[in-house]
Design an enzyme around this catalytic site. Sequence first.
Site, PDB file in Angstrom:
ATOM      1  N   ALA A   1       2.976   5.011   5.259  1.00 31.48           N
ATOM      2  CA  ALA A   1       2.768   4.275   3.678  1.00 31.48           C
ATOM      3  C   ALA A   1       4.118   3.623   3.550  1.00 31.48           C
ATOM      4  O   ALA A   1       4.944   3.471   4.232  1.00 31.48           O
ATOM      5  CB  ALA A   1       2.688   5.352   2.603  1.00 31.48           C
ATOM      6  N   MET A   2       3.752   2.930   2.439  1.00 28.70           N
ATOM      7  CA  MET A   2       4.962   1.697   1.952  1.00 28.70           C
ATOM      8  C   MET A   2       5.180   1.946   0.601  1.00 28.70           C
ATOM      9  O   MET A   2       4.121   1.849  -0.091  1.00 28.70           O
ATOM     10  CB  MET A   2       4.636   0.472   2.506  1.00 28.70           C
TER      11      MET A   2
ATOM     12  N   ASN B   1       6.102   0.011  -1.718  1.00 24.76           N
ATOM     13  CA  ASN B   1       6.197  -1.324  -2.521  1.00 24.76           C
ATOM     14  C   ASN B   1       6.280  -0.945  -4.020  1.00 24.76           C
ATOM     15  O   ASN B   1       5.339  -0.201  -4.472  1.00 24.76           O
ATOM     16  CB  ASN B   1       5.121  -2.210  -2.272  1.00 24.76           C
TER      17      ASN B   1
ATOM     18  N   HIS C   1       6.570  11.458  -1.274  1.00 23.08           N
ATOM     19  CA  HIS C   1       7.655  10.698  -0.592  1.00 23.08           C
ATOM     20  C   HIS C   1       7.611   9.034  -1.376  1.00 23.08           C
ATOM     21  O   HIS C   1       8.799   8.675  -1.751  1.00 23.08           O
ATOM     22  CB  HIS C   1       7.293  10.518   0.729  1.00 23.08           C
ATOM     23  N   GLU C   2       6.516   8.442  -1.162  1.00 20.56           N
ATOM     24  CA  GLU C   2       6.452   7.057  -1.662  1.00 20.56           C
ATOM     25  C   GLU C   2       6.730   6.897  -3.159  1.00 20.56           C
ATOM     26  O   GLU C   2       7.300   6.197  -3.502  1.00 20.56           O
ATOM     27  CB  GLU C   2       5.201   6.322  -1.086  1.00 20.56           C
TER      28      GLU C   2
END
Length: 878
Positions: free
Chosen positions: A270-271, A273, A305-306
Amino acid sequence: MSTSEQKTIYLKDYTVPEFLISKTELHFDLSADKTLVNSRLNIYRNPDCKKTNPDLVLMGEELTLIDLKVDGERLHPEHYTLDDKTLTIHNPSARFVLEISNHINPSTNTALSGLYKSNTMLCTQCEAEGFRRITWFLDRPDVMSIFSVTMVADKDEYPVLLSNGNRTGSPNIALADNKHAARWHDPFPKPSYLFALVAGDLACLKDSFTTCSGREVALEVYVEEHDLDKTSHAMQSLKNAMRWDEQAFGREYDLDIYMIVAVSHFNMGAMENKGLNIFNTKYVLASEKTATDADFENVEAVIGHEYFHNWSGNRVTCRDWFQLSLKEGFTVFRDQQFTAHQTSEAVKRIKDVNMLRTHQFAEDAGPLSHPIRPSSFVEINNFYTLTIYEKGAEVVRMLHTLLGETGFRKGCDLYFERYDGQAVTTEDFVTALEDANNANFEQFKQWYSQAGTPTVTVTTSYNQNEKTYTVSFEQHNNSPSTQADKEPLVIPIRLGLLDDNGKELNLHGEQTSTVLELTKAEQSFTFTDINTEPTPSILRGFSAPIKLQQTLSIEQKIHLFQHDKDAFNRWEAGQNCLSYFIFKTIDAIQNHHKVPPLPDELVGTFRAILQQPLADLAYQSLLLSLPSKAYLAEQMSTIDIDALYQAHRIVKQTLASSLQDLWLAHYHANHHVGAGTDSQSIAQRSFKNLCLDYLMALETDEVRSMCIQQFETARNMTDQIAALAELSHLDTSINVSYFDAFYQQWKNEDLVIDKWFALQACSETTDALHSVKKLTQHPDFDMKTPNRVRSVIGAFATANPLHFNAIDGSGYEFVADNILLLDSINPQVAARLANSLSHWKKFDSTRQQLIKAQLSRIQAHTPLSKDVSEIVSRSLTA
């Protein structure tokens, strides 16, 4: 690409950017085949840069330039230079507006970096250096800008248009030619790697969250329509994470909206942003029918986490990519604490340490070893490693141990306050913890710059006359790293002492556990008023990422296994006992000796645990589990994979037959568990399926029928997958029918079919490699889909050591063939697959030569991406 053509980037060469960008305005006219990007950049010379009249050098890849203007005037070609990597503006003024128009083609972007097509949607991945594949930019993390985005697209093809920040105006602004537009503005400055864009025909689950200050935040999870029923767990996980971060770290969310989008084609998990997290579907979609208990836990952990990155990574970001662990190690620590709070602290710690010691320790001991703050790299994507993430988290955990809960929180509060809106370094993080607590971590900072896993050797002595007990430590680091002599590290060692009855001795007042702080190469600690020689419980909670060498008798190990009050060390003692006998069995096999029996005391300890079930059945399952083959292999100086498998099987069969009635009774007692995802149901399934695993080692028709019945009648994916995993190892054609049935049942669920692929890729049957090769020809296999590649080729290379390391070299050749095929499609995925060939020194000379031959074949291939070239070159030259 040859090694000589690779450009190595060094931390010591870091310089501040010559220019900064105060405001970035982006306009996208979106199309899968030809997207038009117009950027308007407010650029000014960095006052901290001492260069005189520097040129402006922007990064860009795979871009087609259309137009270029400075302060509204079209730039003459003699005033700029364009190549395949950079756009250089010559002699720019101190402050100006640069306008760039360019085309990109998302549909041909199989590298999945920048703007690309996934199924019918368009999406981005810009970390680490993907933004330069969208438009020319100062694509480095220490250039932070305020972004405003306008997106224009066909309203039928792309009805949903998302970007970072908050919506400005109507979500859908009607335009001519069946097009519509959406505008987004992010009020917080961010580096380009945090930019995100999504356009597609997506369904949305909506909810809201009220922050601790009373602000209402809109929450939205976007998926393809057919997956909408699998999003409720993700939404609840997000709300859990938001509430926990407020309570544990005092961090409140800052935008009006928080969005998650699930994407089928994604190189990572995942990211983060800003405000628009883009996720691999694997870490969003979960229903009781299609997801295992582990999937549910992983979804919550990754979503946490993200989300936690919003502060530890976004509001405070890293100055350069050498500081990657600043955000990743810290955030992994935060997500580990979150999962421990949501589930079982003991179970979570054991799982994390098990993974660290099995895989990160192997990375530390191999040719790809590097510090958690590397000093150089060729391709930054190769440094998204277990060392950066998992070892980085352990280093943060040691700071937490040394400062205590209150001191650590004070330090984190100061860190976020002091550096909000800035791009900083690991040094800045540690300094904030120091300043908040009036501490000195100068020596501790060596953890960030030294590679390798320290080994700590322990000796003990008891003086009966003086009633003193002395524990002596010696630390050293024999990592294969090219670093010079390594200095002693600060190593916190949590310790307790047990008497002959298993009672914990008081060490400081009422405390039965203490933290010893190692700072020297050799150090001793003496405890007084110790009436009898105790059994030491050392490195409780795995208080430091080290290899511990201590001489304990098997009786002492069993004593700790029976009585240790520290949950981690009790499990560790059991693992040590089992490892000891597995290695003795390996030795007997290699020397053609009689296999030694398991001692009655060890079998009796297993029996006692089974006869008196613990309140935490998930922890009990771990207590009774054998060490993994991968963990055992990491401890062997030369891996004998065949003897390892044989010995592991013998010990499992011994425990299975000795305790058959108890395994069977517990299996039936916990078998009829509903499909619920409450902690008790999850724990019961875990325990029940452990019992099944032991029973299947008996290889009886009765147990096999029981396993088949579980597969056919399972009401949840955990039980069905557990049964199919057991059947997958049967060297008989009977298992084919169950795989066929499973496929027919779940062929429309991509993530479930990933599991179907992976189980076959991990099979121990004699024709496993032949089956894996057939899987790559299956209609559902797609080399352009990273999840599918990982489920087949990746699973074979990393989770099927028996056949990957076949003595004829066929496993190595198969993986090398696919690395070369993948390299032209997706270099990041190919490079990660190449890691599987890096540990050749751990094997016998025959296998070493076979692996090196494949590495050399890959290295000689032209063209070769710098991603794969760096991994292969380092593997061969170590």
